[in-house]
Design a protein around this motif. Structure first.
Motif, short mmCIF file in Angstrom:
data_model
loop_
_atom_site.label_atom_id
_atom_site.label_comp_id
_atom_site.label_asym_id
_atom_site.label_seq_id
_atom_site.Cartn_x
_atom_site.Cartn_y
_atom_site.Cartn_z
N ILE A 215 -18.33 10.62 -5.77
CA ILE A 215 -17.53 9.25 -5.05
C ILE A 215 -18.48 8.11 -5.58
CG2 ILE A 215 -16.19 7.58 -3.46
CD1 ILE A 215 -15.99 10.79 -1.91
N LEU A 216 -19.63 8.12 -5.16
CA LEU A 216 -20.38 6.83 -5.36
C LEU A 216 -21.09 6.46 -6.88
CD1 LEU A 216 -22.38 7.26 -1.84
CD2 LEU A 216 -20.28 5.79 -2.41
N ASN A 217 -21.43 7.60 -7.38
CA ASN A 217 -21.99 7.74 -8.49
C ASN A 217 -21.21 7.33 -9.90
OD1 ASN A 217 -24.69 7.46 -7.51
ND2 ASN A 217 -24.55 9.70 -7.24
N ASP A 218 -21.92 6.76 -10.93
CA ASP A 218 -21.19 6.41 -12.33
C ASP A 218 -21.43 7.90 -13.03
OD1 ASP A 218 -20.17 5.46 -14.67
OD2 ASP A 218 -22.13 4.70 -15.29
N ILE A 219 -20.36 8.34 -13.47
CA ILE A 219 -20.34 9.59 -14.19
C ILE A 219 -20.18 9.25 -15.72
CG2 ILE A 219 -19.26 12.04 -14.59
CD1 ILE A 219 -17.89 11.74 -11.61
N SER A 220 -21.30 9.18 -16.10
CA SER A 220 -21.35 8.51 -17.48
C SER A 220 -22.40 9.70 -18.41
CB SER A 220 -22.10 7.22 -17.64
OG SER A 220 -22.40 6.85 -19.03
N PRO A 221 -21.81 9.82 -19.60
CA PRO A 221 -20.84 9.02 -20.52
C PRO A 221 -19.41 9.78 -20.31
CG PRO A 221 -21.99 10.68 -21.73
CD PRO A 221 -22.45 10.95 -20.33
N LEU A 222 -18.94 10.62 -19.59
CA LEU A 222 -17.66 11.10 -19.41
C LEU A 222 -16.69 10.01 -19.18
CD1 LEU A 222 -15.75 13.78 -19.45
CD2 LEU A 222 -16.03 13.70 -17.15
N CYS A 223 -16.76 9.02 -18.47
CA CYS A 223 -16.13 7.86 -17.99
C CYS A 223 -15.68 7.10 -19.34
CB CYS A 223 -16.66 7.00 -17.04
SG CYS A 223 -18.13 6.17 -17.59
N HIS A 224 -16.49 7.02 -20.23
CA HIS A 224 -15.98 6.18 -21.48
C HIS A 224 -15.01 6.66 -22.60
CE1 HIS A 224 -19.48 3.80 -20.28
NE2 HIS A 224 -20.34 4.44 -20.25
N TYR A 225 -14.93 8.04 -22.21
CA TYR A 225 -13.69 8.54 -23.11
C TYR A 225 -12.81 9.43 -22.53
CZ TYR A 225 -17.41 12.16 -23.41
OH TYR A 225 -18.30 13.01 -23.28
N HIS A 226 -13.02 9.70 -21.04
CA HIS A 226 -11.97 10.59 -20.48
C HIS A 226 -12.05 9.88 -18.99
CE1 HIS A 226 -10.70 13.54 -23.14
NE2 HIS A 226 -11.92 14.00 -23.37
N MET A 227 -11.52 8.74 -18.67
CA MET A 227 -11.74 7.88 -17.61
C MET A 227 -10.65 8.71 -16.58
SD MET A 227 -12.92 5.57 -16.02
CE MET A 227 -12.58 5.24 -14.16
N GLU A 228 -9.39 9.34 -16.98
CA GLU A 228 -8.38 9.82 -16.19
C GLU A 228 -9.06 11.07 -15.56
OE1 GLU A 228 -8.20 11.74 -20.13
OE2 GLU A 228 -8.38 9.47 -19.48
N LEU A 229 -9.91 11.68 -16.23
CA LEU A 229 -10.54 12.80 -15.43
C LEU A 229 -11.53 12.30 -14.56
CD1 LEU A 229 -11.38 15.15 -18.47
CD2 LEU A 229 -9.42 15.35 -16.97
#
Length: 780
Positions: A215-229
């Protein structure tokens, strides 16, 4: 149909449970599942490989971010927010060796159907099977609940010492498996199943910490191309934390509450704060698309062939996440009292929804003062289609529902207590979301109107229910005629009596019309109620007093040069004591900063507006009563009084128009038709026939309004001679109302024609010069 399916599912689950309990095969069955889980554990551990340089770079970047940009405080990382990871620099993962390493082996892939099977076993809160998955009462027990938690722990890489570096272990290939694991863990505990909750919380692995970190952390780099996931993962993580640690951790008294200093309570607060901040930041940065241009979904073109507003997937995923959280928020209302922390989270989420539907950035302004300048139809549509509106009504209704012997969790009468101030503010936000969601959108109006009974029952408790109802019915004739009855009108009148606030008079005036056209049904209801003698205490009476009446009985104490009539207002205050004061004196003291007199004038102005709406389109039930108190001479005296404020004089003009001008014996004169049928032309006409049609009504009309016409000519002359005639907005309202008055007095005035009778002294060149300005919107 749904009930039959539920009964069928429940029967099959019970049959499976009895089969497992009635034979010695359960140990072998669960051993197979346990072995598969253990094999998956080992395979994940053996395949996890972290590039040392990448790990070092990640740690270094995290330290820089903790210190904050430019030495400022650390910021919560949300994809799309300004950071070291701008969306433009994000790229799809390279094909080849990296993809091969990310692929999962068969031992890991089989875990998804196994976890789904275990989830289905616990469906419908099957308490027997929930406990059976943890303890089979065999010689050897296989605790699949803890094994599932440990599997999540291993999948997210905490065994490598990389807790918090989730982006290096979570990718598009395994995120579905992680989501399934979280959903299974959630199903283990629903119901509630306190034994499974205790087993999960007390386990030695980092499972709960992993869920909080998701919940708290940035899940990168997944967030840059699959933000919906990423958003889906965060939503189910928050749901798991809430259901496992908070909502169903009940005490003997049935109230769910976490000790403030406990580890679970701290995790809970961190999770709620983090998720609330994430949703807030996403709304703030909604214009920074997290996707490539292809991620925007076009919604077609309008009638002119221009493209309509496109909608980002970000909007859809934000709504999807919020709907999951709103569903969870209703559980506390059903089963327990919200703690202070839960209240803050609910309020923050509702504030974000207000900014989302209004399509305005949150720059720290007061939420209740936010207005919608242009409706974003696609966002309003999302509010309905994603069931946000349904959840909002759930929050509004649930706390007041009677729960049998226990009674409701909260009563409407208790909202005024200081201890319930957070609840009151929360419900005000709910109604604000509903109001903005239906603005200029008929489909949402019809959808919200289905809950009209709920909103009606909450009128008068200062949670903006009446404000939302009025906005919903504004310019919607169908809903007005369907939902406004004598009961609603009497409720608004009682609110006027209780609060003495002008906004309730404004609500009543809005119910009289739709798109500037009177609705006779509601007009009649309001006239009968407002003009009823028992309700005269809520109205301000207007009196015209002569100079002789204004003199002191002894002849002293008053000025000797009082030679003109004056208008006085008489009203009853909240203590039912009679008050009276001259209208000029009220205006003078209001300009000098007297708040009481200013409030009285505002209330009186809204009363005049209500009177005009009640008389609109020749409603004689109101005209006959109001015209006795406010005759032509009295209204003209107020219109011409330059000591009164412009907006009040404009209200008198508006009242003159609908009370005295647009009524019998005046008639709208049809424009001359230059083409007529031969059958309509009389074959012969005599002087006697012509004279019989002549009467004194036309001359009487001229005499009645001659002073008004002369005054308006003088006023318009002064307007045109000003250097800046339209600089004062308040004065423009007065000019606009006087033009409207003249347009009705002279039927062909809007066409700009000057062909008037020679006996009419009015200078129509003035009006012709002002009409183009009126059409351009410079006035009013």
């Amino acid at each position: 149909m749904k009930e039959r399916l539920w009964n069928l599912t429940w029967t099959k689950l019970n049959s499976f449970y009895k089969l497992m309990m009635g034979s010695d095969k359960s140990e072998k069955f669960f051993k197979v599942l346990y072995d598969h889980m253990k094999n998956a554990h080992h395979e994940v551990k053996s395949t996890v490989s972290v590039n040392v340089s990448e790990l070092g770079n990640k740690v270094k970047e995290d330290k820089e971010l903790e210190a904050g940009i430019d030495g400022g405080p650390a910021q919560f990382l949300v994809p799309g927010a300004p950071s070291q990871y701008p969306p433009a620099q994000a790229a799809e993962p390279e094909q080849g060796e990296g993809e091969a390493e990310a692929e999962m082996g068969p031992g890991i892939l089989i875990m998804k159907p196994i976890l789904r099977f275990l989830q289905l076993l616990c469906e419908n809160h099957n308490h027997d099977l929930q406990n059976f998955l943890r303890c089979q009462n065999n010689k050897t027990n296989y605790n699949l609940v803890c094994e599932t938690l440990q599997f999540l722990d291993i999948m997210c890489g905490s065994t490598t010492g990389g807790l918090g570096l989730l982006g290096l272990y979570i990718n598009e290939n395994n995120v579905g498996l992680i989501i399934q694991t979280l959903e299974t863990l959630t199903e283990y505990c629903q119901g509630p199943c306190q034994e499974n909750q205790t087993s999960i919380v007390a386990h030695e692995c980092n499972g709960i910490d992993i869920i909080t970190a998701l919940i708290l952390n940035d899940i990168s780099p997944l967030c840059h191309y699959h933000m919906e996931l990423v958003l889906q993962l965060k939503a189910i993580s928050l749901r798991t934390v809430l259901l496992n640690n908070y909502l169903y951790n009940k005490k003997p008294n049935g109230k769910g509450e976490l000790p403030e200093g406990s580890i679970a309570g701290k995790n809970m607060k961190r999770s709620i704060h983090g998720m609330g901040q994430m949703m807030s930041t996403m709304v703030l940065n909604r214009k920074q698309s997290l996707f490539h241009p292809s991620s925007q979904t076009s919604v077609g073109t309008d009638l002119q062939g221009k493209p309509k507003d496109s909608i980002d997937k970000q909007d859809v995923t934000v709504m999807d996440t919020k709907i999951k959280i709103l569903e969870i928020m209703q559980v506390p209302a059903d089963h327990l009292s919200l703690t202070c922390c839960g209240n803050r989270f609910a309020i923050k989420l509702l504030e974000d929804l207000v900014f989302f539907v209004v399509d305005t950035a949150n720059t720290g302004q007061v939420v209740m003062d936010v207005t919608m300048t242009k409706a974003n139809r696609e966002r309003q549509k999302l509010m309905r289609e994603q069931n946000i509106l349904k959840q909002i009504f759930g929050i509004i209704k649930t706390p007041f529902m009677d729960k049998g012997t226990e009674g409701p969790m909260l009563r409407l009468e208790e909202l005024s207590d200081q201890k319930n101030a957070p609840y009151q503010y929360m419900f005000r936000l709910c109604y604000r979301v509903l109001r903005h969601s239906q603005e200029d959108y008929r489909k949402n109006q019809e959808h919200i109107a289905k809950q009209f009974g709920v909103m009606q029952s909450q009128i008068g408790y200062d949670i903006l229910a009446e404000d939302t109802i009025t906005a919903l019915l504004h310019n919607n004739r169908k809903l007005l005629e369907k939902h406004i009855t004598k009961k609603e009108v009497e409720t608004f009148v009682s609110l006027v009596r209780r609060n003495r606030e002008p906004r309730f008079l404004d609500y009543l005036s809005d119910l009289c019309v739709s798109n500037h056209v009177a609705i006779p049904v509601t007009q009649e209801l309001i006239c009968k109620c407002v003009l009823d003698p028992k309700n005269q205490d809520i109205l301000i009476r207007t009196e015209r007093r002569t100079a002789k009446e204004l003199l002191h009985p002894s002849g002293y104490g008053m000025e000797d040069d009082v030679d003109e009539d004056e208008v006085w207002l008489v009203w009853m205050d909240k203590t039912n004591e009679k008050q009276e004061k001259g209208l000029r004196q009220l205006a003078l003291e209001a300009r000098q900063g007297n708040n009481h007199d200013e409030n009285v004038l505002t209330y009186y102005r809204y009363q005049l507006k209500l009177y005009a709406r009640m008389c609109l389109d020749r409603q004689y039930l109101a005209i006959d009563d109001i015209s006795k108190q406010l005759d032509v001479e009295l209204i003209f005296l107020c219109m011409a009084d330059e000591m009164l404020p412009y907006d009040l004089r404009a209200s008198f003009c508006h009242l003159m128009l609908h009370t005295h001008v647009d009524r019998d014996p005046q008639e709208l004169v049809t424009s001359v038709r230059f083409a007529r049928l031969w059958t309509e032309i009389p074959t012969s006409i005599t002087i006697k026939d012509y004279d019989s049609n002549m009467n004194d009504s036309r001359d009487n009309k001229k005499n009645t309004f001659s002073s008004t016409m002369g005054f308006v000519e003088e006023y318009l002359n002064n307007v045109l001679n000003d250097d800046f005639p339209f600089a004062n907005e308040e004065k423009n309202k007065l000019t606009y109302e006087r033009l409207r008055l003249l347009c009705l007095l002279f039927d062909d005035l809007p066409l700009g024609k000057k062909q008037k009778e020679s006996s009419c002294p009015f200078n129509f060149e003035l009006v012709d010069s002002l009409l183009p300005l009126n059409r351009m919107g410079r006035l009013g």
